[in-house]
Enzyme design. Structure first.
Site, PDB file in Angstrom:
ATOM      1  N   LEU A 178      26.935  10.640  53.328  1.00 10.62           N
ATOM      2  CA  LEU A 178      26.388   9.287  53.396  1.00 10.62           C
ATOM      3  C   LEU A 178      25.237   9.176  52.409  1.00 10.62           C
ATOM      4  O   LEU A 178      24.160   9.723  52.628  1.00 10.62           O
ATOM      5  CB  LEU A 178      25.892   8.981  54.814  1.00 10.62           C
ATOM      6  CG  LEU A 178      26.888   9.206  55.958  1.00 10.62           C
ATOM      7  CD1 LEU A 178      26.241   8.849  57.292  1.00 10.62           C
ATOM      8  CD2 LEU A 178      28.153   8.389  55.744  1.00 10.62           C
ATOM      9  N   GLY A 179      25.477   8.485  51.306  1.00 11.12           N
ATOM     10  CA  GLY A 179      24.446   8.338  50.279  1.00 11.12           C
ATOM     11  C   GLY A 179      24.765   9.151  49.053  1.00 11.12           C
ATOM     12  O   GLY A 179      25.141  10.316  49.151  1.00 11.12           O
ATOM     13  N   GLY A 194      11.402  19.415  50.464  1.00 11.09           N
ATOM     14  CA  GLY A 194      12.393  19.661  49.424  1.00 11.09           C
ATOM     15  C   GLY A 194      13.057  21.012  49.556  1.00 11.09           C
ATOM     16  O   GLY A 194      13.645  21.358  50.581  1.00 11.09           O
ATOM     17  N   LYS A 244      13.347  12.056  56.843  1.00 10.71           N
ATOM     18  CA  LYS A 244      12.060  12.321  57.508  1.00 10.71           C
ATOM     19  C   LYS A 244      11.593  11.132  58.331  1.00 10.71           C
ATOM     20  O   LYS A 244      11.015  11.298  59.412  1.00 10.71           O
ATOM     21  CB  LYS A 244      11.005  12.698  56.476  1.00 10.71           C
ATOM     22  CG  LYS A 244      10.811  11.663  55.385  1.00 10.71           C
ATOM     23  CD  LYS A 244       9.877  12.135  54.306  1.00 10.71           C
ATOM     24  CE  LYS A 244       9.852  11.149  53.137  1.00 10.71           C
ATOM     25  NZ  LYS A 244      11.108  11.162  52.361  1.00 10.71           N
ATOM     26  N   LYS A 287       6.223  13.712  57.675  1.00 11.73           N
ATOM     27  CA  LYS A 287       6.470  15.154  57.599  1.00 11.73           C
ATOM     28  C   LYS A 287       5.543  15.924  58.531  1.00 11.73           C
ATOM     29  O   LYS A 287       5.945  16.911  59.150  1.00 11.73           O
ATOM     30  CB  LYS A 287       6.310  15.615  56.157  1.00 11.73           C
ATOM     31  CG  LYS A 287       7.327  14.985  55.212  1.00 11.73           C
ATOM     32  CD  LYS A 287       7.006  15.252  53.754  1.00 11.73           C
ATOM     33  CE  LYS A 287       8.017  14.586  52.832  1.00 11.73           C
ATOM     34  NZ  LYS A 287       7.703  14.783  51.407  1.00 11.73           N
TER      35      LYS A 287
END
Length: 433
Positions: free
Chosen positions: A12-13, A136, A107, A207
């Site tokens: 998705l994306g 990341g 997030k 985060k």
């Protein structure tokens, strides 16, 4: 012997991260098969714009109907890298209800509604992995979720936003203003046209909520995070911090208090120049963990970018696929401690205070008396002539305090602001250590 059925994967994306995930999956099929024991077949990719050219990706895989994709029969793994709360949440919940494990880098969704996703995963007996959601390529979720579960984490401190670290690092090394470096970051692609989420600390706050939840086995959401950005940090602040032996960083800090509560915040912070986090440069991220038995640990690396983030996503894909092959599920939510969040005004910190004053006898004494009135102890004071005022008429003070409660420190600052001898705006920042 009949070969085992390939595992079907939906994506998705297909933006910066998603396109890298797709290409690496399509190019590394044999390698991934060797690591998992089954072939991973990417069977569909949901996108907003079907007409957009995506080199290296078979257009036949593309669809603009994400709901149909996750509802397809036999989907084993769903990778969500579209971002935002909706429709991502609904699609993830539908995927889990259909029996698929989910890998996400979202997030914002995890910080706002992580428990809902955990509960849906547990009910369906599937996995929820999200290593790429915080830093990341840096492996930090798995160490907190698995490697350190035999220890007690006491604090997590991190530089978890590359844009703000790039800006503050440039301000430190080149003496540039915030606006100058932000414009450069936008030209280089480190900052969005609308940089609000980064420079106001909102990205880092999401985060921090995730890190605190994992570190302290408690539910912490975005609203629990005391958040402040870097837009008010000036070149003068950066220069003064350097003269005092500090570097200013946007620091996410999660700590376990003596009363067993949790403080969670994101603030521009003076970090001692000899601290490992002070030397994290450019757009890099780093997370520093303090634990009861393992001591101090630091994880550093690229905190954003298509290829680095895709590396973290695919690590989760491999792990979830291996679990699928073995018929097991990985760790779920760990919230057994249910620790409360420390009221913001009661959180202790050291502080840096900078203010312009009339250079007259008794001014320092009045400032010290105001601090004492609110139980704030001064550690050090640095005074220099105020730029733009005749010599001897104005001074700029930089004050470092011992640990004080946030509420007391803010009350003292309000007291200072009302003094006629205080002639300029007051800067207040946290000090690490």
């Amino acid at each position: 012997m009949t070969p085992a059925r390939p595992l079907k994967v939906a994506l998705l994306g297909c933006g910066v991260v998603g396109s890298q995930v797709a290409r690496q999956m399509l190019e590394g099929g044999d390698e991934f098969q060797a690591r998992v024991g089954r072939r991973l077949d990417l069977v569909g990719i949901s996108v907003r714009n079907l007409a957009k050219d995506r080199p290296g990706i078979d257009a036949a895989l593309l669809t603009d109907d994400a709901a149909e994709l996750v509802a397809r029969k036999g989907i084993d793994l769903v990778i969500e890298v579209m971002g935002g709360v909706e429709p991502a949440r609904s699609l993830i919940l539908a995927a889990m209800a259909g029996g698929a494990s989910v890998i996400t880098a979202n997030k914002q969704l995890l910080a706002q509604d992580g428990p809902t996703l955990y509960e849906a995963a547990a009910e369906a007996g599937v996995d929820l992995y999200y290593e790429a959601a915080v830093a990341g390529a840096i492996p930090i979720i798995r160490p907190l979720r698995e490697s350190l579960v035999g220890d007690e984490v006491t604090a997590v401190k991190g530089i978890v936003n590359g844009t703000t670290n790039f800006i503050l690092d440039k301000m430190t090394t080149e003496g540039s203003s915030f606006d100058e470096v932000l414009a450069e970051a936008q030209r280089l692609g480190y900052a969005e046209d609308d940089p609000t989420a980064d420079v106001e600390g909102l990205d880092a706050a999401a985060k921090a909520a995730i890190l605190a939840s994992l570190a302290f086995h408690s539910r912490v959401n975005l609203d629990d995070v005391d958040c402040e950005g870097i837009t008010t940090v000036t070149a003068d602040d950066v220069a003064t911090a350097a003269e005092l032996g500090y570097v200013i960083k946007l620091l996410a800090r999660c700590a376990l208090a003596p009363d067993n509560s949790i403080s969670v915040g994101v603030h521009p912070t003076l970090v001692p120049a000899n601290h490992p986090l002070a030397n994290v440069s450019g757009a890099f991220n780093a997370v520093f963990i303090e634990s009861r038995h393992a001591g101090q640990l630091m994880f550093m690396g690229p905190g954003a970018g298509g290829a680095p983030t895709a590396s973290a996503v695919l690590g989760d894909v491999i792990t979830a696929a291996r679990n699928r092959v073995r018929g097991v599920a990985g760790p779920g939510e760990s919230s057994y401690s249910a620790r409360p969040v420390t009221p913001r005004n009661l959180v202790p910190s050291r502080f840096y205070v900078a203010l312009s004053v009339d250079d007259e006898p008794g001014v320092l004494a009045k400032i010290a008396a105001s601090f004492a009135r609110y139980q704030v102890s001064i550690q050090a004071v640095r005074q220099e002539s105020e730029p733009g005022r005749p010599l001897g008429q104005g001074a700029r003070l930089a004050i470092l305090t011992h640990a004080a409660r946030v509420g007391d420190m803010k009350a003292a600052v309000e007291d200072l602001a009302a003094m006629p001898e205080v002639t300029g705006g007051i800067t207040l920042m946290r000090v690490e250590g």
